[in-house]
Scaffold this motif. Structure first.
Motif, PDB file in Angstrom:
ATOM      1  N   VAL A 158      53.232  -2.083  -1.619  1.00 34.32           N
ATOM      2  CA  VAL A 158      54.176  -2.062  -0.487  1.00 34.32           C
ATOM      3  C   VAL A 158      53.903  -3.245   0.443  1.00 34.32           C
ATOM      4  N   ARG A 159      52.613  -3.523   0.739  1.00 29.26           N
ATOM      5  CA  ARG A 159      52.284  -4.668   1.597  1.00 29.26           C
ATOM      6  C   ARG A 159      52.795  -5.971   0.981  1.00 29.26           C
ATOM      7  N   ARG A 163      56.603  -6.007   1.267  1.00 30.73           N
ATOM      8  CA  ARG A 163      57.021  -6.160   2.663  1.00 30.73           C
ATOM      9  C   ARG A 163      56.875  -7.619   3.108  1.00 30.73           C
ATOM     10  N   HIS A 164      55.825  -8.281   2.650  1.00 24.80           N
ATOM     11  CA  HIS A 164      55.645  -9.690   2.988  1.00 24.80           C
ATOM     12  C   HIS A 164      56.813 -10.532   2.477  1.00 24.80           C
ATOM     13  N   SER A 204      61.028  -6.270   5.485  1.00 18.97           N
ATOM     14  CA  SER A 204      61.454  -4.973   5.997  1.00 18.97           C
ATOM     15  C   SER A 204      60.617  -3.864   5.367  1.00 18.97           C
ATOM     16  N   SER A 205      60.043  -3.021   6.201  1.00 18.54           N
ATOM     17  CA  SER A 205      59.247  -1.902   5.684  1.00 18.54           C
ATOM     18  C   SER A 205      60.110  -0.930   4.888  1.00 18.54           C
ATOM     19  N   HIS A 206      61.313  -0.677   5.388  1.00 18.50           N
ATOM     20  CA  HIS A 206      62.206   0.263   4.705  1.00 18.50           C
ATOM     21  C   HIS A 206      62.575  -0.255   3.314  1.00 18.50           C
ATOM     22  N   ALA A 251      60.926  -2.466   1.608  1.00 24.34           N
ATOM     23  CA  ALA A 251      59.692  -2.535   0.812  1.00 24.34           C
ATOM     24  C   ALA A 251      59.388  -1.184   0.173  1.00 24.34           C
ATOM     25  N   GLU A 252      59.586  -0.113   0.923  1.00 20.30           N
ATOM     26  CA  GLU A 252      59.354   1.225   0.372  1.00 20.30           C
ATOM     27  C   GLU A 252      60.313   1.509  -0.789  1.00 20.30           C
TER      28      GLU A 252
END
Length: 191
Positions: A40-41, A44-45, A49-51, A53-54
């Protein structure tokens, strides 16, 4: 296969992978639990966006489950295979991504100061990403693993099948080249 994720020894990791290859759902669930945060990290990079990335990480592990019985240990860490799947999903994401409305990215209710700061950060990120593309693939990989994924040199060395000294040298040369490239970009913008 040598790696240590979240305190898991290479032998335990290897046993989990062997079980997962035989379609053991519990073993694959444990792999998911161990490797998901790093994947995920990494995503996300690359997508910001965290959403998203998930969501993309979910697709990565779905693809991994679908292909796990074809996985072959080629002497590289299992995580290399997962990161390759993640990389492919990020590429697909960028290929199919619809342009987003700039006003929404800035925030319709942003104050002039926060809007300016948002634009400044986006331009700096664009410049850094462009400068990273000028590095060698190995330098780029070391810098991303170190600063985006938060991995230490010994883990990076195992992932890349290199010695720690080589990882340190790649990092040093990569950061120096990155600094020179950014200085040139920013000097040309001021001129």
């Amino acid at each position: 296969m040598q790696e240590s994720i979240a305190g898991v020894t290479p032998k335990v990791s290897s046993l989990l992978v062997e079980r997962a290859v035989r379609r053991d759902r519990a073993a694959f669930g444990e792999i998911y639990r161990l490797y998901r945060p790093g994947i995920v990290r990494y995503i996300r990079h690359h997508v910001g966006s965290s959403h998203e990335a998930e969501d993309i990480a979910g697709r990565v592990f779905l693809k991994a489950w679908q292909a796990i019985d074809r996985y072959q240990d080629r002497g590289r860490p299992f995580s290399s295979w997962l990161y390759r799947l993640a990389h492919n999903q990020v590429v697909d994401h960028h290929r199919t991504r619809h342009p987003s409305a700039p006003l929404l990215e800035l925030g319709v209710f942003a104050t002039p100061d926060t809007a300016f700061e948002t634009v400044r950060r986006k331009h700096a990120a664009r410049d850094i990403n462009a400068a990273l593309q000028r590095l060698t693939a190995d330098q780029r990989q070391v810098i991303r693993h170190k600063f985006s994924d938060g991995l230490d040199n010994s883990t990076i060395a195992r992932l890349m099948n290199k010695k720690e000294g080589a990882v340190r040298a790649l990092q040093m040369r990569g950061l120096s080249a990155l600094r020179r490239e950014l200085e040139q970009r920013w000097e040309s913008e001021v001129a």
